[in-house]
Design an enzyme around this catalytic site. Sequence first.
Site, PDB file in Angstrom:
ATOM      1  N   SER A  54     100.774  18.991 -43.103  1.00  0.00           N
ATOM      2  CA  SER A  54      99.520  18.899 -42.369  1.00  0.00           C
ATOM      3  C   SER A  54      99.733  19.554 -41.023  1.00  0.00           C
ATOM      4  O   SER A  54     100.808  19.393 -40.417  1.00  0.00           O
ATOM      5  CB  SER A  54      99.117  17.440 -42.120  1.00  0.00           C
ATOM      6  OG  SER A  54      98.367  16.923 -43.175  1.00  0.00           O
ATOM      7  N   GLU A  61      88.766  27.866 -28.563  1.00  0.00           N
ATOM      8  CA  GLU A  61      87.458  27.909 -29.223  1.00  0.00           C
ATOM      9  C   GLU A  61      87.266  26.761 -30.208  1.00  0.00           C
ATOM     10  O   GLU A  61      86.283  26.723 -30.927  1.00  0.00           O
ATOM     11  CB  GLU A  61      87.313  29.244 -29.962  1.00  0.00           C
ATOM     12  CG  GLU A  61      87.413  30.472 -29.059  1.00  0.00           C
ATOM     13  CD  GLU A  61      88.857  30.912 -28.769  1.00  0.00           C
ATOM     14  OE1 GLU A  61      89.786  30.266 -29.290  1.00  0.00           O
ATOM     15  OE2 GLU A  61      89.040  31.875 -28.011  1.00  0.00           O
ATOM     16  N   SER A  62      88.168  25.813 -30.328  1.00  0.00           N
ATOM     17  CA  SER A  62      88.088  24.573 -31.121  1.00  0.00           C
ATOM     18  C   SER A  62      89.369  24.312 -31.936  1.00  0.00           C
ATOM     19  O   SER A  62      90.384  23.971 -31.351  1.00  0.00           O
ATOM     20  CB  SER A  62      86.830  24.474 -31.965  1.00  0.00           C
ATOM     21  OG  SER A  62      85.684  24.375 -31.106  1.00  0.00           O
ATOM     22  N   HIS A  67      95.854  21.269 -44.661  1.00  0.00           N
ATOM     23  CA  HIS A  67      96.525  20.185 -45.382  1.00  0.00           C
ATOM     24  C   HIS A  67      96.878  20.743 -46.751  1.00  0.00           C
ATOM     25  O   HIS A  67      96.008  21.310 -47.427  1.00  0.00           O
ATOM     26  CB  HIS A  67      95.607  18.968 -45.524  1.00  0.00           C
ATOM     27  CG  HIS A  67      95.087  18.501 -44.205  1.00  0.00           C
ATOM     28  ND1 HIS A  67      95.865  17.813 -43.300  1.00  0.00           N
ATOM     29  CD2 HIS A  67      93.888  18.662 -43.610  1.00  0.00           C
ATOM     30  CE1 HIS A  67      95.158  17.568 -42.212  1.00  0.00           C
ATOM     31  NE2 HIS A  67      93.945  18.075 -42.378  1.00  0.00           N
ATOM     32  N   CYS A  82      83.722  27.868 -31.635  1.00  0.00           N
ATOM     33  CA  CYS A  82      82.491  27.892 -30.837  1.00  0.00           C
ATOM     34  C   CYS A  82      82.214  29.316 -30.361  1.00  0.00           C
ATOM     35  O   CYS A  82      81.306  29.524 -29.561  1.00  0.00           O
ATOM     36  CB  CYS A  82      82.585  26.934 -29.660  1.00  0.00           C
ATOM     37  SG  CYS A  82      83.903  27.329 -28.525  1.00  0.00           S
TER      38      CYS A  82
END
Lengths: 122, 122
Positions: A54, A61-62, A67, A82
């Site tokens: 993971s 930008e986020s 996973h 974003c």
Amino acid sequence: MTLGWHIIAEFEQCSRSSIDNIEYVEKHLNESAKIAGATIVKSVFHKFAPQGVSGVVVIEESHFAIHTWPEHNYAAVDMFTCSEYMDYDKALVYLKEKFGCKVFKHQVIKRGENVVNQPSEV
Amino acid sequence: MTLGWHIIAEFEQCSRSSIDNIEYVEKHLNESAKIAGATIVKSVFHKFAPQGVSGVVVIEESHFAIHTWPEHNYAAVDMFTCSEYMDYDKALVYLKEKFGCKVFKHQVIKRGENVVNQPSEV
């Protein structure tokens, strides 16, 4: 107006050894973020026993997250951005190749639609 | 068979000061993961200038992530879980209350459907 785009990507029939290797997965998820044009802030990865990885790359930008289920040759990736200028298609193609993935699909979900100029709370 | 569930949640008309406070957001996203029954592995948060918080809680069952736009009183949350026993509804209600959110919606996307017993690669 939309504040963000959330790409939900399914990588199937991947190379089992590739997606079970934490160094390999971390390297290439980070690389895919750079290829998309993102600015990396932090990267955090975790290897599960007996298998699976993971990881999340927090970007200006986020985020990019992954996973993996090596036992099913499957990796779930999501990319939240974003920035309307981010080239996530290039990042997806890159990961598909690096994971030796044979079946690939994705969808794009708009985030924060119509929230601009709503009634606000301090 | 499904390997994971990805909850995409929109929190609108939130308290601006709450979702711009990194300590507050980190504390309550972690708490929401515990309330859902998740086991926390790592937590990484970042405060943007002039405003906004991004953060991810990596859990044994996948991740909880948040990105906030205080200027639009909006927070985007996603919760990825590979456990069918995780109570994400309870986590969502908890966050809605803590963020003082007036408008809330969410969708659940199944991840890794029908990937078990597909042709495999080593």
